[in-house]
Each structure stands twice: as structure tokens, then as C-alpha cells.
Design a protein around this motif. Structure first.
Motif, PDB file in Angstrom:
ATOM      1  N   LEU A  32     -20.768  52.980 -44.979  1.00 27.02           N
ATOM      2  CA  LEU A  32     -20.745  53.754 -43.746  1.00 27.02           C
ATOM      3  C   LEU A  32     -22.168  54.050 -43.295  1.00 27.02           C
ATOM      4  CD1 LEU A  32     -18.006  56.331 -44.751  1.00 27.02           C
ATOM      5  CD2 LEU A  32     -17.712  54.291 -43.362  1.00 27.02           C
ATOM      6  N   THR A  33     -22.417  53.906 -41.997  1.00 33.25           N
ATOM      7  CA  THR A  33     -23.725  54.240 -41.435  1.00 33.25           C
ATOM      8  C   THR A  33     -23.540  54.975 -40.115  1.00 33.25           C
ATOM      9  OG1 THR A  33     -23.944  52.168 -40.213  1.00 33.25           O
ATOM     10  CG2 THR A  33     -24.847  52.209 -42.435  1.00 33.25           C
ATOM     11  N   THR A  34     -24.563  55.731 -39.745  1.00 35.47           N
ATOM     12  CA  THR A  34     -24.601  56.361 -38.428  1.00 35.47           C
ATOM     13  C   THR A  34     -25.895  55.953 -37.752  1.00 35.47           C
ATOM     14  OG1 THR A  34     -25.600  58.357 -39.325  1.00 35.47           O
ATOM     15  CG2 THR A  34     -23.226  58.359 -39.086  1.00 35.47           C
ATOM     16  N   THR A  35     -25.817  55.767 -36.452  1.00 36.20           N
ATOM     17  CA  THR A  35     -26.979  55.380 -35.667  1.00 36.20           C
ATOM     18  C   THR A  35     -27.004  56.222 -34.400  1.00 36.20           C
ATOM     19  OG1 THR A  35     -26.708  53.105 -36.429  1.00 36.20           O
ATOM     20  CG2 THR A  35     -28.141  53.440 -34.533  1.00 36.20           C
ATOM     21  N   VAL A  36     -28.172  56.759 -34.079  1.00 33.29           N
ATOM     22  CA  VAL A  36     -28.326  57.487 -32.822  1.00 33.29           C
ATOM     23  C   VAL A  36     -28.876  56.495 -31.798  1.00 33.29           C
ATOM     24  CG1 VAL A  36     -29.472  59.384 -31.648  1.00 33.29           C
ATOM     25  CG2 VAL A  36     -28.741  59.644 -34.026  1.00 33.29           C
ATOM     26  N   TYR A  37     -28.144  56.361 -30.686  1.00 33.22           N
ATOM     27  CA  TYR A  37     -28.524  55.409 -29.642  1.00 33.22           C
ATOM     28  C   TYR A  37     -28.265  56.050 -28.284  1.00 33.22           C
ATOM     29  CZ  TYR A  37     -28.585  51.193 -26.780  1.00 33.22           C
ATOM     30  OH  TYR A  37     -28.880  50.272 -25.814  1.00 33.22           O
ATOM     31  N   GLN A  38     -29.291  56.192 -27.499  1.00 32.77           N
ATOM     32  CA  GLN A  38     -29.208  56.799 -26.169  1.00 32.77           C
ATOM     33  C   GLN A  38     -28.445  58.126 -26.208  1.00 32.77           C
ATOM     34  OE1 GLN A  38     -27.690  53.841 -23.477  1.00 32.77           O
ATOM     35  NE2 GLN A  38     -29.574  52.637 -23.540  1.00 32.77           N
ATOM     36  N   GLU A  39     -28.870  59.008 -27.095  1.00 28.15           N
ATOM     37  CA  GLU A  39     -28.307  60.348 -27.261  1.00 28.15           C
ATOM     38  C   GLU A  39     -26.832  60.371 -27.680  1.00 28.15           C
ATOM     39  OE1 GLU A  39     -29.216  62.836 -23.949  1.00 28.15           O
ATOM     40  OE2 GLU A  39     -31.312  62.206 -23.903  1.00 28.15           O
ATOM     41  N   LYS A  40     -26.341  59.272 -28.235  1.00 26.89           N
ATOM     42  CA  LYS A  40     -24.984  59.213 -28.768  1.00 26.89           C
ATOM     43  C   LYS A  40     -25.056  58.796 -30.228  1.00 26.89           C
ATOM     44  CE  LYS A  40     -22.810  57.902 -24.449  1.00 26.89           C
ATOM     45  NZ  LYS A  40     -22.026  56.895 -23.752  1.00 26.89           N
ATOM     46  N   ILE A  41     -24.096  59.246 -30.996  1.00 26.12           N
ATOM     47  CA  ILE A  41     -23.997  58.843 -32.397  1.00 26.12           C
ATOM     48  C   ILE A  41     -22.960  57.728 -32.507  1.00 26.12           C
ATOM     49  CG2 ILE A  41     -23.410  59.549 -34.737  1.00 26.12           C
ATOM     50  CD1 ILE A  41     -24.277  62.376 -33.966  1.00 26.12           C
ATOM     51  N   LEU A  42     -23.364  56.606 -33.084  1.00 22.85           N
ATOM     52  CA  LEU A  42     -22.443  55.502 -33.339  1.00 22.85           C
ATOM     53  C   LEU A  42     -22.145  55.460 -34.828  1.00 22.85           C
ATOM     54  CD1 LEU A  42     -24.050  52.671 -31.188  1.00 22.85           C
ATOM     55  CD2 LEU A  42     -22.054  54.068 -30.625  1.00 22.85           C
ATOM     56  N   TYR A  43     -20.879  55.456 -35.174  1.00 19.37           N
ATOM     57  CA  TYR A  43     -20.444  55.362 -36.562  1.00 19.37           C
ATOM     58  C   TYR A  43     -20.034  53.917 -36.831  1.00 19.37           C
ATOM     59  CZ  TYR A  43     -20.171  60.409 -36.077  1.00 19.37           C
ATOM     60  OH  TYR A  43     -20.469  61.725 -35.839  1.00 19.37           O
ATOM     61  N   THR A  44     -20.534  53.366 -37.911  1.00 17.72           N
ATOM     62  CA  THR A  44     -20.218  51.981 -38.265  1.00 17.72           C
ATOM     63  C   THR A  44     -19.699  51.923 -39.692  1.00 17.72           C
ATOM     64  OG1 THR A  44     -21.992  51.206 -36.825  1.00 17.72           O
ATOM     65  CG2 THR A  44     -21.130  49.627 -38.425  1.00 17.72           C
ATOM     66  N   ALA A  45     -18.644  51.173 -39.898  1.00 15.64           N
ATOM     67  CA  ALA A  45     -18.106  50.932 -41.241  1.00 15.64           C
ATOM     68  C   ALA A  45     -18.093  49.431 -41.481  1.00 15.64           C
ATOM     69  CB  ALA A  45     -16.700  51.481 -41.366  1.00 15.64           C
ATOM     70  N   LEU A  46     -18.709  49.023 -42.573  1.00 11.22           N
ATOM     71  CA  LEU A  46     -18.618  47.642 -43.036  1.00 11.22           C
ATOM     72  C   LEU A  46     -17.615  47.644 -44.184  1.00 11.22           C
ATOM     73  CD1 LEU A  46     -22.393  46.655 -43.137  1.00 11.22           C
ATOM     74  CD2 LEU A  46     -20.727  46.143 -41.365  1.00 11.22           C
ATOM     75  N   VAL A  47     -16.512  46.978 -43.985  1.00  9.94           N
ATOM     76  CA  VAL A  47     -15.447  46.939 -44.981  1.00  9.94           C
ATOM     77  C   VAL A  47     -15.501  45.572 -45.659  1.00  9.94           C
ATOM     78  CG1 VAL A  47     -12.991  47.210 -45.399  1.00  9.94           C
ATOM     79  CG2 VAL A  47     -14.068  48.469 -43.521  1.00  9.94           C
ATOM     80  N   ILE A  48     -15.844  45.561 -46.940  1.00  6.32           N
ATOM     81  CA  ILE A  48     -15.964  44.324 -47.700  1.00  6.32           C
ATOM     82  C   ILE A  48     -14.625  44.053 -48.371  1.00  6.32           C
ATOM     83  CG2 ILE A  48     -17.238  43.136 -49.514  1.00  6.32           C
ATOM     84  CD1 ILE A  48     -19.532  45.195 -48.885  1.00  6.32           C
ATOM     85  N   LEU A  49     -14.075  42.886 -48.041  1.00  4.36           N
ATOM     86  CA  LEU A  49     -12.725  42.536 -48.498  1.00  4.36           C
ATOM     87  C   LEU A  49     -12.749  41.427 -49.522  1.00  4.36           C
ATOM     88  CD1 LEU A  49     -11.311  42.312 -44.886  1.00  4.36           C
ATOM     89  CD2 LEU A  49     -11.021  44.226 -46.442  1.00  4.36           C
ATOM     90  N   ASP A  50     -11.792  41.437 -50.400  1.00  9.24           N
ATOM     91  CA  ASP A  50     -11.595  40.373 -51.374  1.00  9.24           C
ATOM     92  C   ASP A  50     -10.568  39.404 -50.803  1.00  9.24           C
ATOM     93  OD1 ASP A  50     -11.638  38.854 -53.643  1.00  9.24           O
ATOM     94  OD2 ASP A  50     -10.432  40.232 -54.831  1.00  9.24           O
ATOM     95  N   ASP A  51     -10.980  38.177 -50.542  1.00  5.77           N
ATOM     96  CA  ASP A  51     -10.066  37.199 -49.927  1.00  5.77           C
ATOM     97  C   ASP A  51      -9.035  36.693 -50.891  1.00  5.77           C
ATOM     98  OD1 ASP A  51     -11.431  37.569 -47.642  1.00  5.77           O
ATOM     99  OD2 ASP A  51     -12.138  35.523 -47.451  1.00  5.77           O
TER     100      ASP A  51
END
Length: 51
Positions: A32-51
Motif C-alpha cells: 500500500l502507498t499514498t501519494t499527494v498529487y495536486q492537493e489530493k491524496i491517491l491511495y494505491t494498492a499493488l496486489v501480488i497474486l500467485d497464478d
């Protein structure tokens, strides 16, 4: 291994989207990461899956 990326400005929406992925597949890890961009907070989730 496969990676799904989910990004939103609403933390509750991120939670719902990640839960959809988790219910359908086997998860190796979630980053999980958060990024501040143009006065907004963007939440990002990288979900690593087992194929």
C-alpha cells in the motif's frame, strides 16, 4: 506471479476493490502507498497474486 494495481482517491473504495481481488485469487502480498498529487491524496494498492 501476477500484479494487480488499484488506485483511488477514497480509502474506503480502495478497501472494497482490494477485497474483490482477494476473494477471487490466492494472494502472495499487498503493498500500500499514498501519494499527494495536486492537493489530493491517491491511495494505491499493488496486489501480488500467485497464478
Amino acid at each position: 506471479m501476477h500484479v494487480e494495481t488499484v488506485q483511488t482517491e477514497e480509502l474506503s473504495k480502495l478497501d472494497a476493490l482490494v477485497n474483490e481481488i482477494v476473494e477471487q485469487r490466492k494472494i502472495v502480498d499487498i503493498k500500500l502507498t499514498t501519494t499527494v498529487y495536486q492537493e489530493k491524496i491517491l491511495y494505491t494498492a499493488l496486489v501480488i497474486l500467485d497464478d
